[in-house]
Design a protein around this motif. Sequence first.
Motif, short mmCIF file in Angstrom:
data_model
loop_
_atom_site.label_atom_id
_atom_site.label_comp_id
_atom_site.label_asym_id
_atom_site.label_seq_id
_atom_site.Cartn_x
_atom_site.Cartn_y
_atom_site.Cartn_z
N ASN A 182 81.62 78.33 36.35
CA ASN A 182 81.79 78.67 37.76
C ASN A 182 83.16 79.26 38.05
OD1 ASN A 182 79.36 77.76 39.55
ND2 ASN A 182 79.59 76.14 38.04
N LEU A 183 84.16 78.82 37.28
CA LEU A 183 85.49 79.40 37.43
C LEU A 183 85.46 80.89 37.07
CD1 LEU A 183 88.54 78.98 37.95
CD2 LEU A 183 88.77 78.43 35.52
N ASP A 184 84.80 81.21 35.98
CA ASP A 184 84.65 82.62 35.59
C ASP A 184 83.86 83.40 36.63
OD1 ASP A 184 86.13 82.59 33.27
OD2 ASP A 184 84.43 82.11 31.98
N MET A 189 84.13 87.64 40.86
CA MET A 189 83.92 88.14 42.21
C MET A 189 85.22 88.73 42.77
SD MET A 189 80.73 87.57 43.12
CE MET A 189 80.63 87.41 44.91
N VAL A 190 86.34 88.11 42.41
CA VAL A 190 87.64 88.59 42.88
C VAL A 190 88.05 89.86 42.15
CG1 VAL A 190 90.12 88.04 43.02
CG2 VAL A 190 88.42 86.30 43.59
N LEU A 358 79.88 95.69 39.04
CA LEU A 358 81.33 95.60 38.88
C LEU A 358 81.76 94.15 38.69
CD1 LEU A 358 82.50 98.14 41.62
CD2 LEU A 358 82.76 98.39 39.13
N ALA A 359 81.21 93.26 39.49
CA ALA A 359 81.56 91.84 39.38
C ALA A 359 81.10 91.26 38.04
CB ALA A 359 80.94 91.06 40.53
N GLN A 366 90.21 83.28 32.01
CA GLN A 366 91.15 83.34 30.90
C GLN A 366 91.52 84.78 30.57
OE1 GLN A 366 92.64 80.57 29.59
NE2 GLN A 366 93.99 82.14 28.74
N GLN A 367 90.56 85.70 30.69
CA GLN A 367 90.87 87.11 30.44
C GLN A 367 91.91 87.64 31.42
OE1 GLN A 367 86.64 88.30 30.69
NE2 GLN A 367 86.96 89.37 28.77
#
Length: 468
Positions: A182-184, A189-190, A358-359, A366-367
Amino acid sequence: MFEAYKIGVKISVINAASFGLAALSKDFLRTEADAAKLEQRLKSIKNMALAGGLMAGVGSIGLGLLKAPLEAARQYELAFTKFKTMNLGDTINRQADQFARSANVMGVSAKELMNTLSESVGLFGDFDVARKLAPQLAALNKANSAIFSGKVDHIDEGATRSLMKFIDRRGGTHDEASFMRNLDLAQRMVTGSGGFLKFRDLDQFSQQAGTAFRGLSDEGVLNMALLLQEQGGARAGTAMMSMYQNLIAGRTTKTAMAEISALGLATIQQESIGTVGGKPQTRNRLRLNEDFAAMLQADPATAMRQFVIPAIQAKYGKDVENGTIIKIANDLLSNRTASGQASIMTTQVVQLLRDAGLARNAMGAQQTIDQYKKDPNAQFADYQAKYQSLLVELGLVVLPGVIKSLETLIPMLRGMAEWVRDNQVKAKLLAGAFIALSAALAIGGVVTMAAAGIRALTLAIGALGIAA
């Protein structure tokens, strides 16, 4: 006789002059001695002033040097106090303190890490998990602040909290794997929006969408990228919840039910709701087709594209105009916000797919952190963070002594305040006398300076007269 007389006059003049010159020489010698004494006194005063100035300067410099460390230590202690209010025990508190001050996280200071650790423990309810994940959260926030906000040495604590709430509402805090997934997702999205979307938008969306949000799949969230940018996080969430209530929960108008049924997307059934006065009461209940309902709950944008648009084209022809599609999408829903969202989903399909793509392809957490580490600005941010951490360590060494001094000073100040409160008349008289004395000294000083100036001017004029 005349020559003798001239010689006598000269002798008399010389004698008179000699007495005057002798007196003048004595005065000059006395004046010289006084001047020497005065010079010595002035030198003494000068040395005293220089010593005092030096002491004051050294003191000021010392206090100036201590100001930054003390302020950094105070801010860190405040963040640490926030952590300690969770009442996890002295052992956990010591571990948290040691972790925040010793962890080497790129661009993150001890205070920033302590704040992130506090929020992480509050989210996970487990110190060990929080200690493991907090560094990545802090580093990611630092990277986003720099890349998308242009703030090299800034960390947005509110953004971290928003990110955590978004993940928590998706059930991503049960285990580390769910959290990282979920963090990824949130980070994509950002980054996929070029920084247009923020973690706050995701927080507002997840909060306002409520039940509808909790049913979304990862793809469903990605496919909301355009909607979040078009409508904003809060409005997109409200619209999705309205759509959920209208279609999935079936709380809509009879007109909307008829339109949905006419498209072949649902059936209308009657269900019993009890009896009133011995008479059975029923109501119409909208039952969506099973596949449509499942897709609508997991991925509304795809459901509109795969079910609603084909149903409209089947009824009105493949070349149906956007105006007709918008009208029908509006008729399917009974409120403005849900209708607006549905019209975007059914008429801006290309844009929806573009932003979702795009998202989907954008960098994850981490990337993004690794990419930021390659940026020269990251070194400046890391320098700032390490410098702040150094100030914290220096300040923590000095702080106990300062606190001890304050503990001595505070009772004195309190005693003075109590005396003023208990002796207000004397305090007023004392203040008045002080003001009068200050004014007298000020006026006297001006008068003295003026008198000295006049005497200096008279002396100068006299000297000029003698010279003339």
